[in-house]
Design a protein around this motif. Structure first.
Motif, PDB file in Angstrom:
ATOM      1  N   TYR A 243       0.761  -1.071   0.062  1.00  0.00           N
ATOM      2  CA  TYR A 243       0.201  -0.005   0.037  1.00  0.00           C
ATOM      3  C   TYR A 243       0.861   1.372  -0.086  1.00  0.00           C
ATOM      4  O   TYR A 243       0.263   2.185  -0.557  1.00  0.00           O
ATOM      5  CB  TYR A 243      -1.161   0.058   0.979  1.00  0.00           C
ATOM      6  N   ILE A 244       1.860   1.314   0.504  1.00  0.00           N
ATOM      7  CA  ILE A 244       2.833   2.668   0.520  1.00  0.00           C
ATOM      8  C   ILE A 244       3.483   2.678  -0.576  1.00  0.00           C
ATOM      9  O   ILE A 244       3.943   3.816  -0.989  1.00  0.00           O
ATOM     10  CB  ILE A 244       3.938   2.460   1.737  1.00  0.00           C
ATOM     11  N   ASP A 245       3.308   1.691  -1.706  1.00  0.00           N
ATOM     12  CA  ASP A 245       3.893   1.930  -2.983  1.00  0.00           C
ATOM     13  C   ASP A 245       3.238   2.699  -4.026  1.00  0.00           C
ATOM     14  O   ASP A 245       3.813   3.734  -4.416  1.00  0.00           O
ATOM     15  CB  ASP A 245       3.675   0.452  -3.531  1.00  0.00           C
ATOM     16  N   GLY A 246       1.816   2.843  -3.571  1.00  0.00           N
ATOM     17  CA  GLY A 246       1.112   4.036  -4.281  1.00  0.00           C
ATOM     18  C   GLY A 246       1.274   5.038  -3.770  1.00  0.00           C
ATOM     19  O   GLY A 246       1.358   6.148  -4.466  1.00  0.00           O
ATOM     20  N   VAL A 301      -8.737   2.778   6.748  1.00  0.00           N
ATOM     21  CA  VAL A 301      -9.580   3.860   6.127  1.00  0.00           C
ATOM     22  C   VAL A 301      -8.862   4.806   4.956  1.00  0.00           C
ATOM     23  O   VAL A 301      -9.015   5.081   3.871  1.00  0.00           O
ATOM     24  CB  VAL A 301     -10.122   5.024   7.063  1.00  0.00           C
ATOM     25  N   CYS A 302      -7.501   4.994   5.394  1.00  0.00           N
ATOM     26  CA  CYS A 302      -6.710   5.901   4.523  1.00  0.00           C
ATOM     27  C   CYS A 302      -6.375   4.769   3.340  1.00  0.00           C
ATOM     28  O   CYS A 302      -6.192   5.410   2.220  1.00  0.00           O
ATOM     29  CB  CYS A 302      -5.213   6.033   5.280  1.00  0.00           C
ATOM     30  N   ILE A 303      -5.841   3.210   3.375  1.00  0.00           N
ATOM     31  CA  ILE A 303      -5.673   2.563   2.338  1.00  0.00           C
ATOM     32  C   ILE A 303      -6.788   2.660   1.275  1.00  0.00           C
ATOM     33  O   ILE A 303      -6.646   2.510   0.042  1.00  0.00           O
ATOM     34  CB  ILE A 303      -5.484   1.105   2.744  1.00  0.00           C
ATOM     35  N   LEU A 307      -7.316   3.897  -2.721  1.00  0.00           N
ATOM     36  CA  LEU A 307      -7.333   2.985  -3.788  1.00  0.00           C
ATOM     37  C   LEU A 307      -8.337   3.827  -4.766  1.00  0.00           C
ATOM     38  O   LEU A 307      -8.274   3.943  -5.765  1.00  0.00           O
ATOM     39  CB  LEU A 307      -8.038   1.890  -3.151  1.00  0.00           C
ATOM     40  N   CYS A 308      -9.271   4.445  -3.963  1.00  0.00           N
ATOM     41  CA  CYS A 308     -10.227   5.304  -4.594  1.00  0.00           C
ATOM     42  C   CYS A 308      -9.672   6.345  -5.462  1.00  0.00           C
ATOM     43  O   CYS A 308     -10.044   6.833  -6.685  1.00  0.00           O
ATOM     44  CB  CYS A 308     -11.289   6.087  -3.644  1.00  0.00           C
ATOM     45  N   ILE A 309      -8.573   6.932  -5.006  1.00  0.00           N
ATOM     46  CA  ILE A 309      -7.789   7.974  -5.629  1.00  0.00           C
ATOM     47  C   ILE A 309      -7.176   7.606  -6.781  1.00  0.00           C
ATOM     48  O   ILE A 309      -7.117   8.357  -8.041  1.00  0.00           O
ATOM     49  CB  ILE A 309      -6.745   8.659  -4.762  1.00  0.00           C
ATOM     50  N   ALA A 310      -6.522   6.393  -6.620  1.00  0.00           N
ATOM     51  CA  ALA A 310      -6.009   5.731  -7.747  1.00  0.00           C
ATOM     52  C   ALA A 310      -6.875   5.711  -9.120  1.00  0.00           C
ATOM     53  O   ALA A 310      -6.634   5.674 -10.149  1.00  0.00           O
ATOM     54  CB  ALA A 310      -4.795   4.595  -7.692  1.00  0.00           C
ATOM     55  N   PHE A 396      -2.818  -1.171  -4.187  1.00  0.00           N
ATOM     56  CA  PHE A 396      -3.580  -0.632  -2.763  1.00  0.00           C
ATOM     57  C   PHE A 396      -4.703  -1.888  -2.254  1.00  0.00           C
ATOM     58  O   PHE A 396      -4.818  -2.093  -0.961  1.00  0.00           O
ATOM     59  CB  PHE A 396      -4.398   0.552  -3.082  1.00  0.00           C
ATOM     60  N   GLY A 397      -5.233  -2.517  -3.335  1.00  0.00           N
ATOM     61  CA  GLY A 397      -6.210  -3.686  -2.901  1.00  0.00           C
ATOM     62  C   GLY A 397      -5.425  -4.568  -2.309  1.00  0.00           C
ATOM     63  O   GLY A 397      -5.872  -5.126  -1.050  1.00  0.00           O
ATOM     64  N   ILE A 398      -4.356  -5.165  -2.697  1.00  0.00           N
ATOM     65  CA  ILE A 398      -3.427  -6.241  -2.218  1.00  0.00           C
ATOM     66  C   ILE A 398      -3.082  -5.699  -0.627  1.00  0.00           C
ATOM     67  O   ILE A 398      -3.126  -6.468   0.238  1.00  0.00           O
ATOM     68  CB  ILE A 398      -2.439  -6.565  -2.899  1.00  0.00           C
ATOM     69  N   GLY A 399      -2.744  -4.493  -0.519  1.00  0.00           N
ATOM     70  CA  GLY A 399      -2.184  -4.266   0.827  1.00  0.00           C
ATOM     71  C   GLY A 399      -3.288  -4.200   1.667  1.00  0.00           C
ATOM     72  O   GLY A 399      -3.015  -4.465   2.970  1.00  0.00           O
ATOM     73  N   PHE A 400      -4.544  -3.714   1.453  1.00  0.00           N
ATOM     74  CA  PHE A 400      -5.613  -3.574   2.324  1.00  0.00           C
ATOM     75  C   PHE A 400      -6.028  -5.182   2.865  1.00  0.00           C
ATOM     76  O   PHE A 400      -6.125  -5.236   4.112  1.00  0.00           O
ATOM     77  CB  PHE A 400      -6.842  -3.199   1.435  1.00  0.00           C
ATOM     78  N   VAL A 401      -5.908  -6.061   1.920  1.00  0.00           N
ATOM     79  CA  VAL A 401      -6.354  -7.448   2.305  1.00  0.00           C
ATOM     80  C   VAL A 401      -5.335  -7.914   3.201  1.00  0.00           C
ATOM     81  O   VAL A 401      -5.572  -8.543   4.102  1.00  0.00           O
ATOM     82  CB  VAL A 401      -6.468  -8.237   0.905  1.00  0.00           C
ATOM     83  N   VAL A 402      -4.023  -7.842   2.920  1.00  0.00           N
ATOM     84  CA  VAL A 402      -2.900  -8.335   3.718  1.00  0.00           C
ATOM     85  C   VAL A 402      -2.943  -7.582   4.948  1.00  0.00           C
ATOM     86  O   VAL A 402      -2.523  -8.238   5.987  1.00  0.00           O
ATOM     87  CB  VAL A 402      -1.421  -8.267   2.848  1.00  0.00           C
ATOM     88  N   PHE A 403      -3.065  -6.206   5.138  1.00  0.00           N
ATOM     89  CA  PHE A 403      -3.277  -5.627   6.533  1.00  0.00           C
ATOM     90  C   PHE A 403      -4.117  -6.210   7.291  1.00  0.00           C
ATOM     91  O   PHE A 403      -4.084  -6.280   8.447  1.00  0.00           O
ATOM     92  CB  PHE A 403      -3.270  -4.213   6.247  1.00  0.00           C
TER      93      PHE A 403
END
Length: 410
Positions: A243-246, A301-303, A307-310, A396-403
């Motif tokens: 998620y920090i990638d994006g 919430v931030c992630i 995702l919506c921003i991207a 971002f989607g992958i980051g959310f699931v793993v988090f």
């Protein structure tokens, strides 16, 4: 634990004020000036965006390799401050040296060096958090750092804009105006770091031995082995990697992207100034919200917001949409960075903060390498910058699931 900031906490926060000036340059003026130099060298706008992404990728990849080793060395008693000082100096001198080159290639090389110094200094700066404050104050102090960094960086940036946007009125060339901006921001960065250098003392660390470097490699391999058994830490680092990638890619390539799709340069710079102004109160609000809500909930919430921003950026093609995006990013930029930093600091042993933040930096800067390279490659393959930016939503989607999986390990 409530109360006013201590003097050491304030001085630690000041470094965010200093280095954020360089970050703001990287995300605004530098890509535009690089496009200017590349254009003079016969490089197309699409290729210039790709080369800028590759340069950012090289710098982050270098830090991803160096970070864990430097972080492990820094955990030895008495080493954190001098290595931090050395890295900060490389960044400051590199920022000032950007005033020298007239070719796009040399400019890109110096940028890579400056960014390596900046990024490496953050490993030790982040690791200092456990030395300068108490565990129950980490969310608050970390958020204050990002908040004041955003608003403080506006001071040299606004002065720089006066020279860069008003160079013709002032009767100076664009290269001279840029040189003033680089020197001004380098001086600002160094000046506000002095109080921290004079007062910081390392509290947590391991006893020094005769062969510090060899011993540090041994501790590094042990940490990497131990992380495999610390499922909570491992999953968080994996989620953070994605998620920090994006986040970093959006910060570094916002103006380059806007320029590539033909938006007005002056409007881009002013919009990103608004991002900094919006980010100041929002970062403070996230710090306050962490007292009422779990920081893991706020990170989620931030992630989702990013995702919506991207996804929104895929169809972006007008100036007002870029302004909307700038405000949107500002609302969550400080929160996701500050809460991730303080959450990680709260789940690792404080005496090994340098080692763990070195690994943390691999996950952050390594991901940034993937993000910037991905945007560059997809942009060149499709000749469409929007498709490259759209790829960030997947990460971002992958980051959310793993988090989410990491939180369930609590």
């Amino acid at each position: 634990m409530e109360g006013k900031m201590t003097k050491l906490e304030k001085y630690w926060i000041l470094y965010d004020v200093g280095n954020s000036a360089f970050v703001l340059l990287v995300s605004t003026i530098l890509p535009i000036y690089f496009n200017y130099l590349a254009g003079k060298g016969g490089v197309s706008e699409v290729d210039a965006l790709a080369y800028w992404g590759y340069g950012a990728s090289v710098s982050t990849l270098l830090v991803a390799f160096l970070g864990p080793v430097l972080g492990t060395v820094a955990d030895t008693d008495g080493y954190k401050k001098p290595i931090f000082t050395a890295c900060m100096t490389v960044g400051v001198v590199g920022c000032a040296a950007l005033a020298l080159p007239s070719s796009w290639m040399m400019f890109l090389v110096i940028f890579v060096i400056a960014k390596v110094g900046y990024s490496a200094s953050l490993i030790f700066y982040d690791a200092m958090l456990s030395d300068v404050t108490e565990p129950e104050r980490m969310d608050q102090v970390s958020s204050q750092g990002y908040a004041w960094g955003y608003i403080g960086s506006c001071v040299p940036f606004i002065v720089s804009l006066i020279f860069v946007l008003g160079n013709e009125i002032l009767g100076i060339s664009m290269p001279d105006a840029m040189a003033i901006a680089f020197l001004l921001n380098a001086g600002w960065w160094f000046a506000v770091t002095i109080p921290l250098l004079r007062t910081y003392r390392q509290k947590h660390g391991v006893a020094g031995k005769e062969h510090v470097i060899r011993e540090s490699f041994g501790r590094l391999f042990k940490i990497l082995h131990d992380i495999k058994g610390e499922r909570k830490i491992f999953l968080f680092l994996l989620a953070f990697f994605f998620y920090i990638d994006g986040v970093y890619t959006i910060i570094e390539m916002a103006t380059a992207y806007g320029s590539a799709i033909g938006l007005d340069t002056q409007g881009l710079l002013l919009a990103l100034l608004v991002t900094q102004i919006v980010a100041f109160p929002c970062a403070l609000l996230f710090g306050r919200a962490s007292k009422k809500y779990k920081n893991t909930t706020l990170i989620k919430v931030c992630i989702v917001s990013y995702l919506c921003i991207a996804l929104f950026a895929i169809q972006l093609d007008t100036q007002w949409e870029f302004w909307l995006l700038a405000v949107w990013v500002g609302m969550f930029q400080g929160g996701i960075q500050a809460l991730s930093r303080s959450y990680f600091a709260s789940i690792i042993p404080p005496e090994k903060s340098g080692e763990f933040f070195g690994i943390f930096d691999i996950c952050g800067k390594g991901a940034s390498f993937i993000g910037t390279a991905l945007v560059g490659v997809i942009t060149q393959l499709t000749q469409n910058p929007s498709i490259g930016v759209g790829m960030l939503a997947v990460l971002f989607g992958i980051g959310f699931v793993v988090f989410g999986a990491a939180v369930r390990e609590t």
